[in-house]
Write an enzyme that holds these catalytic residues in place. Structure first.
Site, short mmCIF file in Angstrom:
data_model
loop_
_atom_site.label_atom_id
_atom_site.label_comp_id
_atom_site.label_asym_id
_atom_site.label_seq_id
_atom_site.Cartn_x
_atom_site.Cartn_y
_atom_site.Cartn_z
CB SER A 122 -0.83 0.08 1.07
OG SER A 122 -1.61 -1.36 1.38
CG HIS A 148 -2.13 -0.68 -3.87
ND1 HIS A 148 -2.32 0.73 -3.62
CD2 HIS A 148 -2.54 -1.45 -3.12
CE1 HIS A 148 -2.90 0.74 -2.49
NE2 HIS A 148 -3.04 -0.42 -2.04
CG ASN A 198 -3.08 4.16 0.72
OD1 ASN A 198 -4.15 4.48 1.32
ND2 ASN A 198 -2.45 3.22 0.44
P1 NAD Z 1 -2.86 -10.12 6.37
O1 NAD Z 1 -2.45 -9.83 7.76
O2 NAD Z 1 -4.35 -10.36 6.20
O3 NAD Z 1 -2.06 -11.09 5.49
C1 NAD Z 1 -0.60 -11.22 5.14
C2 NAD Z 1 -0.31 -12.86 5.24
O4 NAD Z 1 1.15 -12.69 4.81
C3 NAD Z 1 -0.59 -13.57 6.42
O5 NAD Z 1 -1.42 -14.83 6.23
C4 NAD Z 1 0.74 -14.11 6.99
O6 NAD Z 1 0.86 -15.20 7.51
C5 NAD Z 1 1.44 -14.20 5.56
N1 NAD Z 1 3.14 -13.93 5.63
C6 NAD Z 1 3.55 -12.75 6.43
N2 NAD Z 1 5.11 -12.96 6.35
C7 NAD Z 1 5.35 -14.00 5.32
C8 NAD Z 1 6.18 -14.23 4.75
N3 NAD Z 1 7.63 -14.04 4.91
N4 NAD Z 1 6.24 -15.42 3.57
C9 NAD Z 1 4.79 -15.91 3.24
N5 NAD Z 1 3.78 -15.28 3.99
C10 NAD Z 1 4.04 -14.58 5.05
O7 NAD Z 1 -2.70 -8.92 5.49
P2 NAD Z 1 -3.44 -8.00 4.21
O8 NAD Z 1 -4.56 -7.31 4.60
O9 NAD Z 1 -3.79 -9.26 3.30
O10 NAD Z 1 -2.29 -7.30 3.67
C11 NAD Z 1 -1.35 -7.69 2.66
C12 NAD Z 1 -0.63 -6.71 2.03
O11 NAD Z 1 -1.47 -5.94 1.12
C13 NAD Z 1 0.19 -5.50 2.87
O12 NAD Z 1 1.17 -5.01 1.87
C14 NAD Z 1 -1.14 -4.51 2.71
O13 NAD Z 1 -0.35 -3.21 2.95
C15 NAD Z 1 -1.47 -4.52 1.38
N6 NAD Z 1 -2.93 -4.11 1.35
C16 NAD Z 1 -3.89 -4.12 2.18
C17 NAD Z 1 -5.18 -3.71 1.89
C18 NAD Z 1 -6.02 -3.81 3.03
O14 NAD Z 1 -7.30 -3.02 3.08
N7 NAD Z 1 -6.08 -4.74 3.93
C19 NAD Z 1 -5.18 -3.00 0.66
C20 NAD Z 1 -4.37 -3.08 -0.16
C21 NAD Z 1 -3.30 -3.58 0.00
#
Ligand code: NAD
Length: 293
Positions: A122, A148, A198
């Protein structure tokens, strides 16, 4: 195969975003190979896919056969190395620059030069992530890019495509085409803190916290004014709960550092709620209280 030449999509991280990305890839006819280092996340992701696809079947949006075929197109890797024969890997692990750089360093080693390395970050610099990939395999920064998606992935139309300093134009073109094949609209942005989405959205959310802190209005009134007066589908404080207050605070810090201006720092009220563990929907209490149903 279409012009982007992609049939197999690797996804790292089976959380809210990675699970959704794998789901839309499979729904769009791609093979999706998901890897998460936590078994619990994989189990939750499988259960979510089952629920969403059977609900789509019940609502008549997809036939039972198509739902089964979509599920069969999603497989789970035991090891990151299994993503080696994909044409693109989309990373969606935690929003932590160190963790992402380590993942890209590994990815550059296990994939060939034909594999695009995309991050769903993000706010973190694609140039920095690309440099980590390049350190493991010279030239890997050319195939590193930001892709993204927005939450919830199956519903939200936009994919913000972010070019790092070294991203090859051919890679950008293929990613824009791929987003189109997944039913999304890709819009390009350059690699500056917060990109476009953002950089514009988060300061507005932060200002809503300042308005609350200054006593301009109660949270529900701030949200009602922005919904009714600006035609927003959701008020800024409700949206902050939806995104996660910790994520909002983190992105504001990235903006303050990346744009070198203290005016982007998280509002003290936002920080206070994060310190209290009120993170929004994920803890069922943030600005608003969701604990009673
Ligand atoms: P989340 O916490 O739901 O999921 C992250 C996952 O990554 C977890 O299941 C964790 O086990 C896994 N993980 C962590 N380290 C790891 C590794 N080294 N190898 C393999 N798996 C690993 O988070 P999310 O909300 O899905 O966000 C993920 C990404 O997407 C972030 O970069 C976030 O900024 C971005 N994002 C989130 C949103 C939102 O609204 N939540 C929107 C756009 C982008």
């Amino acid at each position: 195969m279409t012009e982007h030449g992609i049939t197999r999509v690797g996804v790292i991280g089976a959380g809210q975003m990675g699970g959704g990305i794998a789901q839309i890839a499979a729904t769009s006819g791609f093979q999706a190979i998901l890897y998460d280092e936590h078994g619990g996340a994989v189990d939750r992701c499988k259960a979510t896919h089952d629920k969403l696809l059977s609900r789509a079947d019940e609502k008549g949006k997809i036939s039972a056969e198509d739902a089964e075929a979509t599920k069969a197109r999603i497989t789970f890797a035991e090891d990151l190395n299994e993503l080696g024969d994909t044409q693109i890997v989309i990373e969606a692990v935690v929003e932590d620059a160190g963790v992402k750089c380590e993942v890209f360093n590994q990815l550059a080693r296990v994939t060939g030069e034909g594999t695009i390395l995309a991050s769903n970050t993000s706010s973190i610099s694609i140039t920095e992530i690309g440099a980590a990939a390049d350190a493991a395999h010279a030239g890997a920064a050319r195939r590193t890019i930001g892709m993204h998606f927005f939450y919830p992935v199956p519903v939200m139309q936009l994919v913000e495509v972010i070019n790092g300093l070294a991203t090859a134009p051919e890679v950008t073109g293929r990613v824009i085409e791929l987003a189109g094949s997944m039913g999304k609209t890709a819009v390009p942005a350059n690699d500056q803190a917060g990109f476009v989405s953002n950089r514009v959205l988060m300061p507005m959310i932060n200002e809503a916290f300042y308005a609350w802190m200054a006593g301009v209005a109660e949270p529900e009134h701030i949200d009602s004014i922005m919904k009714l007066g600006c035609n927003f589908p959701m008020g800024p404080l409700r949206l902050a709960d939806f995104i996660g207050l910790d994520t909002c605070a983190h992105i504001m810090d990235v903006l303050a550092e990346g744009l070198n201006s203290e005016r982007y720092r998280p509002c003290p009220k936002l920080r206070q709620l994060v310190t209290a563990g009120r993170l929004g929907n994920k803890t069922r209490w943030g600005v608003f209280d969701y604990r009673e149903g």
